[in-house]
Design a protein around this motif. Structure first.
Motif, short mmCIF file in Angstrom:
data_model
loop_
_atom_site.label_atom_id
_atom_site.label_comp_id
_atom_site.label_asym_id
_atom_site.label_seq_id
_atom_site.Cartn_x
_atom_site.Cartn_y
_atom_site.Cartn_z
N ASP A 23 33.76 -10.46 -36.54
CA ASP A 23 33.39 -11.28 -37.66
C ASP A 23 34.42 -11.45 -39.07
O ASP A 23 34.51 -12.56 -39.43
N ASN A 24 34.99 -10.07 -39.20
CA ASN A 24 35.91 -10.16 -40.08
C ASN A 24 36.83 -8.62 -39.97
O ASN A 24 36.47 -8.25 -38.82
N LYS A 25 37.91 -8.56 -40.75
CA LYS A 25 38.49 -7.53 -40.57
C LYS A 25 37.89 -6.15 -40.56
O LYS A 25 38.48 -5.19 -39.70
N ARG A 26 36.60 -6.18 -41.04
CA ARG A 26 35.79 -4.79 -41.19
C ARG A 26 34.66 -4.92 -40.47
O ARG A 26 33.72 -3.80 -40.89
N LEU A 27 34.58 -5.64 -39.60
CA LEU A 27 33.28 -5.82 -38.82
C LEU A 27 33.48 -6.49 -37.41
O LEU A 27 33.99 -7.65 -37.29
N CYS A 28 33.50 -5.54 -36.33
CA CYS A 28 33.59 -6.06 -34.82
C CYS A 28 32.36 -6.00 -34.16
O CYS A 28 31.71 -4.79 -34.52
N TYR A 29 32.20 -6.73 -33.19
CA TYR A 29 31.01 -6.59 -32.56
C TYR A 29 31.31 -6.54 -31.16
O TYR A 29 32.01 -7.24 -30.50
N GLY A 30 30.53 -5.80 -30.12
CA GLY A 30 30.56 -5.82 -28.55
C GLY A 30 29.34 -5.37 -28.25
O GLY A 30 28.65 -4.67 -28.52
N ARG A 31 29.23 -6.26 -27.16
CA ARG A 31 28.02 -6.04 -26.02
C ARG A 31 28.42 -5.73 -24.63
O ARG A 31 29.23 -6.44 -24.02
N PHE A 32 27.82 -4.74 -24.28
CA PHE A 32 28.28 -4.13 -22.70
C PHE A 32 27.08 -4.04 -22.04
O PHE A 32 25.84 -3.53 -22.32
N ILE A 33 27.33 -3.94 -20.84
CA ILE A 33 26.12 -3.80 -19.68
C ILE A 33 26.43 -2.67 -18.75
O ILE A 33 27.85 -2.59 -18.37
N LEU A 34 25.48 -2.02 -18.15
CA LEU A 34 25.84 -0.91 -17.32
C LEU A 34 24.67 -1.11 -16.20
O LEU A 34 23.37 -1.10 -16.46
N SER A 35 25.06 -1.42 -14.88
CA SER A 35 24.03 -1.55 -13.83
C SER A 35 24.63 -1.38 -12.52
O SER A 35 25.72 -1.15 -12.29
N PRO A 36 23.67 -1.12 -11.29
CA PRO A 36 22.18 -0.98 -11.42
C PRO A 36 22.19 0.58 -11.69
O PRO A 36 22.54 1.36 -11.13
N LEU A 37 20.96 0.65 -12.54
CA LEU A 37 20.45 1.99 -12.50
C LEU A 37 18.89 2.30 -12.04
O LEU A 37 18.04 1.29 -12.15
N GLU A 204 24.96 -2.49 -27.75
CA GLU A 204 25.64 -3.34 -28.84
C GLU A 204 26.10 -2.29 -29.75
O GLU A 204 25.73 -1.35 -30.15
N ILE A 205 27.11 -2.63 -30.13
CA ILE A 205 28.17 -1.59 -30.85
C ILE A 205 28.92 -2.59 -32.08
O ILE A 205 29.55 -3.70 -31.82
N TRP A 206 28.82 -2.16 -33.12
CA TRP A 206 29.38 -2.65 -34.50
C TRP A 206 30.24 -1.60 -34.94
O TRP A 206 29.84 -0.49 -35.15
N THR A 207 31.50 -1.99 -35.40
CA THR A 207 32.44 -0.93 -35.78
C THR A 207 33.05 -1.66 -37.21
O THR A 207 33.05 -2.97 -37.50
N ASN A 208 33.77 -0.56 -37.97
CA ASN A 208 34.20 -1.10 -39.20
C ASN A 208 35.67 -1.56 -39.08
O ASN A 208 36.37 -1.78 -40.02
N GLY A 209 36.19 -1.80 -37.97
CA GLY A 209 37.51 -2.31 -37.73
C GLY A 209 38.70 -1.40 -37.33
O GLY A 209 39.75 -1.92 -37.01
N SER A 210 38.50 -0.30 -37.56
CA SER A 210 39.34 0.82 -37.52
C SER A 210 39.47 1.13 -35.96
O SER A 210 40.54 1.46 -35.27
N LEU A 211 38.18 0.87 -35.20
CA LEU A 211 38.09 0.60 -33.86
C LEU A 211 37.58 -0.41 -33.27
O LEU A 211 36.69 -1.07 -33.94
N THR A 212 38.15 -1.03 -32.23
CA THR A 212 37.25 -2.11 -31.52
C THR A 212 35.93 -1.33 -30.85
O THR A 212 35.92 -0.13 -30.24
N PRO A 213 34.75 -2.17 -30.69
CA PRO A 213 33.64 -1.51 -29.70
C PRO A 213 34.04 -0.97 -28.48
O PRO A 213 33.51 0.11 -28.15
N LYS A 214 35.17 -1.53 -27.77
CA LYS A 214 35.42 -0.96 -26.36
C LYS A 214 35.96 0.43 -26.79
O LYS A 214 35.87 1.17 -25.92
N GLU A 215 37.07 0.42 -27.53
CA GLU A 215 37.70 1.83 -27.91
C GLU A 215 36.65 2.87 -28.23
O GLU A 215 36.61 4.06 -27.70
#
Length: 297
Positions: A23-37, A204-215
């Motif tokens: 969204d900007n340098k200080r807001l990153c978003y990621g959405r992940f799935i894990l299956s099947p459980l 769902e993960i939101w970070t401040n830009g110092s890390l990506t959601p995947k990291e």
């Protein structure tokens, strides 16, 4: 923004990033799935991962500011639009990325008139500023602004304890928000019928830009695994003692011999107790074995 179609595997446990955006340098978003459980596992993993994301990942921030020209925290300085308290709050919001351990020093030295931003922070090479445009103060007159900073890497949140003797030397602690993850949520989608119901975990993960959601997801997973390693060692110690009890007293082993023997015992147990879910059998054979109540591995 990146989106991928959600596909569900019915055989092996898989994870995937289905949405990613900055969204900007200080807001990153990621959405992940894990299956099947199986039923109940998604909630167990989701709660643990959310707590690990919010509390177990280290981050870097400014924890102290020092200037001899400041009489107290709520004072104002001629030629600066913001009060001292507002400047401290702006410093608190500065996003930093680093690989340092402990603390280090930095400083701001600017001359007005003009705006003071994160770009004016002079820091060690190990510290990187996420967004150089973050506002700190506005100088309305030709004056010098010099502030010494303390940068620290840690985890969680730490409330600053304000003591009178700190203010006498112009040193002001700042509430430290080390958490690079701003927010984390999990949701569960169930599918299937009867005893064959399975679940998909959405993170769902939101970070401040110092890390990506995947990291952030990878680091939280590693930290969570590290917390369970002592239990694994305890199990290996138990296996080693039981093995010696049946075989009698053995001569002392070297470290490498002991490690090799523990790994061998562990592999023997793993081969002996393999669940049919782990064999990746054809659907017809798997369903036949599953209908037999006494066959699990």
């Amino acid at each position: 923004m990146v989106r991928e179609k959600v596909t569900v595997s019915t055989r092996t446990l898989q994870w995937k990033c289905v949405e990613s955006r900055v969204d900007n340098k200080r807001l990153c978003y990621g959405r992940f799935i894990l299956s099947p459980l199986i039923k109940g596992q998604a909630d167990t993993i989701g709660i643990a991962m959310r707590r690990a994301l919010l509390g177990e990942i280290e981050g870097t921030c400014i924890t102290r500011a020092k200037s001899e020209k400041i009489p107290h925290e709520y004072s104002t300085i001629v030629g600066i639009q913001e009060s001292v308290h507002e400047i401290l709050m702006n410093l608190k919001e500065i996003g930093l990325r680093s690989n340092l351990y402990g603390t280090c020093g930095a400083f701001i030295c600017a001359r007005g008139p003009g705006y003071v931003t994160a770009q004016d922070i002079i820091s060690p090479p190990s510290v990187e500023i996420v967004d150089n445009t973050q506002h700190i103060a506005r100088l309305t007159e030709p004056i010098d602004l010099c502030i010494g900073l303390q940068i620290e890497r840690n985890r969680g949140y730490r409330y600053s304890i304000k003591r009178p003797n700190n203010f006498q030397d112009g040193s002001y602690p700042i509430d430290a928000v080390f958490m690079p993850v701003r927010n984390a949520n999990h949701s569960i989608h169930s599918y299937g019928n009867g005893n064959e119901r399975q679940e998909i975990l959405f993170l769902e993960i939101w970070t401040n830009g110092s890390l990506t959601p995947k990291e952030a997801l990878h680091e939280a997973s590693r930290n969570l695994i590290d917390l369970f390693i002592p239990f694994l060692h305890a199990e290996e110690e138990t296996l080693h003692l039981e093995y010696n009890r049946h075989k009698g007293t053995l001569p002392p082993l070297t470290f490498h011999d002991r490690l090799a023997k523990l790994r061998k015992n562990k592999k023997e147990i793993e081969l002996k107790y393999i669940f049919i879910d782990q064999l990746e059998l054809p659907p017809r054979i798997y369903n036949c074995l599953k209908r037999c109540n006494n066959i699990h591995y």
